[in-house]
Design a protein around this motif. Structure first.
Motif, PDB file in Angstrom:
ATOM      1  N   ILE A 264      22.498  29.766  10.029  1.00  0.00           N
ATOM      2  CA  ILE A 264      22.148  30.362  11.320  1.00  0.00           C
ATOM      3  C   ILE A 264      21.471  31.720  11.180  1.00  0.00           C
ATOM      4  O   ILE A 264      21.044  32.298  12.181  1.00  0.00           O
TER       5      ILE A 264
ATOM      6  N   GLU B 143      17.817  32.105  12.636  1.00  0.00           N
ATOM      7  CA  GLU B 143      17.817  32.012  14.094  1.00  0.00           C
ATOM      8  C   GLU B 143      18.484  33.237  14.709  1.00  0.00           C
ATOM      9  O   GLU B 143      18.024  33.768  15.731  1.00  0.00           O
TER      10      GLU B 143
ATOM     11  N   GLU C 235      16.047  36.164  14.567  1.00  0.00           N
ATOM     12  CA  GLU C 235      14.921  35.968  15.475  1.00  0.00           C
ATOM     13  C   GLU C 235      15.324  36.259  16.914  1.00  0.00           C
ATOM     14  O   GLU C 235      14.602  36.947  17.649  1.00  0.00           O
ATOM     15  N   ILE C 236      16.500  35.759  17.327  1.00  0.00           N
ATOM     16  CA  ILE C 236      16.984  36.007  18.691  1.00  0.00           C
ATOM     17  C   ILE C 236      17.257  37.496  18.904  1.00  0.00           C
ATOM     18  O   ILE C 236      16.911  38.065  19.946  1.00  0.00           O
TER      19      ILE C 236
ATOM     20  N   LEU D  84      26.315  30.544  17.752  1.00  0.00           N
ATOM     21  CA  LEU D  84      25.464  29.803  16.816  1.00  0.00           C
ATOM     22  C   LEU D  84      26.308  29.076  15.774  1.00  0.00           C
ATOM     23  O   LEU D  84      26.026  27.921  15.421  1.00  0.00           O
TER      24      LEU D  84
ATOM     25  N   GLN E   9      26.607  25.088  15.324  1.00  0.00           N
ATOM     26  CA  GLN E   9      26.202  24.495  14.048  1.00  0.00           C
ATOM     27  C   GLN E   9      27.272  23.570  13.501  1.00  0.00           C
ATOM     28  O   GLN E   9      26.975  22.494  12.983  1.00  0.00           O
TER      29      GLN E   9
ATOM     30  N   GLN F 268      17.754  19.051   8.014  1.00  0.00           N
ATOM     31  CA  GLN F 268      18.755  20.115   8.084  1.00  0.00           C
ATOM     32  C   GLN F 268      19.170  20.554   6.675  1.00  0.00           C
ATOM     33  O   GLN F 268      19.342  21.749   6.404  1.00  0.00           O
TER      34      GLN F 268
ATOM     35  N   ASP G  45      16.293  22.645   5.321  1.00  0.00           N
ATOM     36  CA  ASP G  45      16.248  23.989   5.906  1.00  0.00           C
ATOM     37  C   ASP G  45      17.330  24.889   5.304  1.00  0.00           C
ATOM     38  O   ASP G  45      17.096  26.076   5.045  1.00  0.00           O
TER      39      ASP G  45
END
Length: 445
Positions: free
Chosen positions: A241, A244, A247-248, A264, A268, A280, A283
């Motif tokens: 996470i 993300e 970024e948020i 998050l 997840q 996934q 990533d």
């Protein structure tokens, strides 16, 4: 004796299983090494300070396991993939890793925490305020360090880590209030690290604290493996996470970091799962796999540019030994310059990617020179470690400062400039601190 027999039986079985799974002896042996050092780490918890075991686990995970997952996963990232074939990659990496590990295994002096227990408890009883002072000083430096000029930022970062050393001293304190403070400060540190998005240091310090938790509560093997399982879940979830989360936070800074992290993480774990699809897994592996950068270096040098010939090694040594006012052209840490030099690729101005010491060794000296360099690097690290252990004969509690001295050394993705700079300056600050408080403040360490 029985535990050791079971240990080696498990290792022998693992070798066979890994070979049957991979069909590649290089990969099999590399995965077996990872399995061996994970078990070794668990066995040493509460008895020793398994710094090198943790360092080797991180290196093997990023240099051996991550690339292996990428090679066997059909779905790959458009940029973060292995640039050379499996045989070429492992034929270089595995021998270099082995010669790096060899001097560590053969020469490292062991630490028996239980034998030092009385001395360390004696030190905390003679200096009951010591843990509190270290924690308070570390927290103060964390706050003040944000306003320091560039030349002092790193020094204050090192001072800020004193709060963790203070917590380690508390594990040997018999004052009941220190127990409450220990849990409160450690919990607050976890929350503040999440708030700041400093996940890497949080993971490293949590792993280092595990040996003192096991020591304090005398946990058996079953609980140690449970602790490892919880740690693995925390690391995997956090890594999955992290991108993300950042970024948020960048787009909506008013969002609570703690709430964001919790939401998050829950999504997840409770959603489709961490390993529910190839995409996934890929990533997640992108954040584990340091091998793609090493493979890009192997693909780029010497095909598109000649070997660097030790230039970045020399720069790292001079930058680490000389302060900035004596070396105004001192290189900045961050990795962007070396990343382009070694891989031939551009990265965004706000992105930092390390080429790792292994990649830097290859880019400078080629495969044969990298073998020699990594062997010398292993010798240097174990030599510094052993010097600290020997100095504990006079100052027993210096052992508890080892995690600070080796904090950046543990990371497999960092280049020599970062690692050497931290190793030298942290060692200097630790020994100057101990000398000052024993000579000037008359603390009995």
């Amino acid at each position: 004796m029985l535990k050791h027999q079971i240990f080696y039986i498990l290792i022998s079985i693992a070798v066979l299983i890994f070979y049957l799974i991979t069909g590649n002896p290089f990969v099999s042996f590399g995965l077996w090494l990872l399995f061996y050092f994970v078990l070794r780490f668990v066995f040493l918890l509460g008895k020793d300070i398994p710094l090198f075991e943790l360092m080797i686990i991180l290196a093997l995970s990023q240099w051996i396991l991550g690339p292996y997952i990428d090679y066997i996963t059909p779905t790959t990232h458009w940029r973060y993939y292995m640039y050379v074939d499996e045989n070429q990659y492992y034929a270089f990496v595995l021998p270099v890793v082995i010669v790096f590990i060899l001097p560590i295994i053969l020469l490292k002096k062991s630490i028996d925490i239980n034998r030092l227990e009385e001395k360390l408890k004696g030190i905390t009883s003679l200096n009951p305020k010591l843990p509190w002072i270290l924690v308070g000083f570390g927290i103060l430096c964390s706050l003040v360090g944000r306003f320091m000029p560039g030349a002092l930022v790193f020094v204050f970062f090192l001072f800020s880590q004193f709060k963790y050393i203070g917590l380690i001293y508390m594990f040997f304190s018999e004052t009941k209030y220190d127990n409450y403070l220990l849990y409160a400060i450690f919990g607050a540190t976890i929350l503040s690290s999440i708030q700041a998005g400093l996940f890497h240091d949080l993971i490293l310090w949590s792993a280092l604290f595990s040996t003192f938790i096991v020591y304090r509560y005398k946990w058996g093997l079953k609980r140690r493996f449970v602790l490892m399982g919880i740690g693995f879940l925390f690391v995997v979830t956090t890594q999955s996470i992290k991108a993300e989360f950042r970024e948020i936070k960048e787009n909506t800074p008013e969002v609570s970091s703690l709430d964001l992290y919790a939401n998050l993480a829950i999504n997840q774990i409770s959603g489709e799962g961490l390993f529910s699809s190839e995409e996934q897994i890929n990533d997640l592996n992108v954040r584990l796999n340091q091998g793609w950068i090493i493979s890009a270096i192997i693909d780029n040098i010497p095909r598109f540019r000649p070997y660097i010939g030790g230039e970045t090694i020399k720069d790292a040594v001079f930058a680490s030994l000389l302060p900035r006012f004596l070396n105004p052209n001192k290189k900045q840490a961050g990795g962007r310059e070396n990343f382009k030099l070694f891989t031939g690729m551009e990265i965004k101005g706000d992105t930092s990617m390390g080429i790792s010491i292994l990649g830097e060794a290859y880019g400078n000296y080629g495969p044969n020179g990298a073998l020699i360099f990594m062997f010398i690097w292993g010798l240097l690290l174990v030599g510094i470690y052993n010097l600290v252990v020997l100095s504990s004969l006079k100052y027993p509690s210096v052992i508890l400062w080892l995690p600070l001295i080796f904090l950046q050394v543990l990371k497999a993705e960092t280049e020599l400039l970062v690692v050497l700079n931290h190793l030298i300056k942290a060692s200097l600050i630790v020994f100057l601190t101990i000398w000052f408080v024993t000579k000037s403040l008359k603390w009995k360490l």
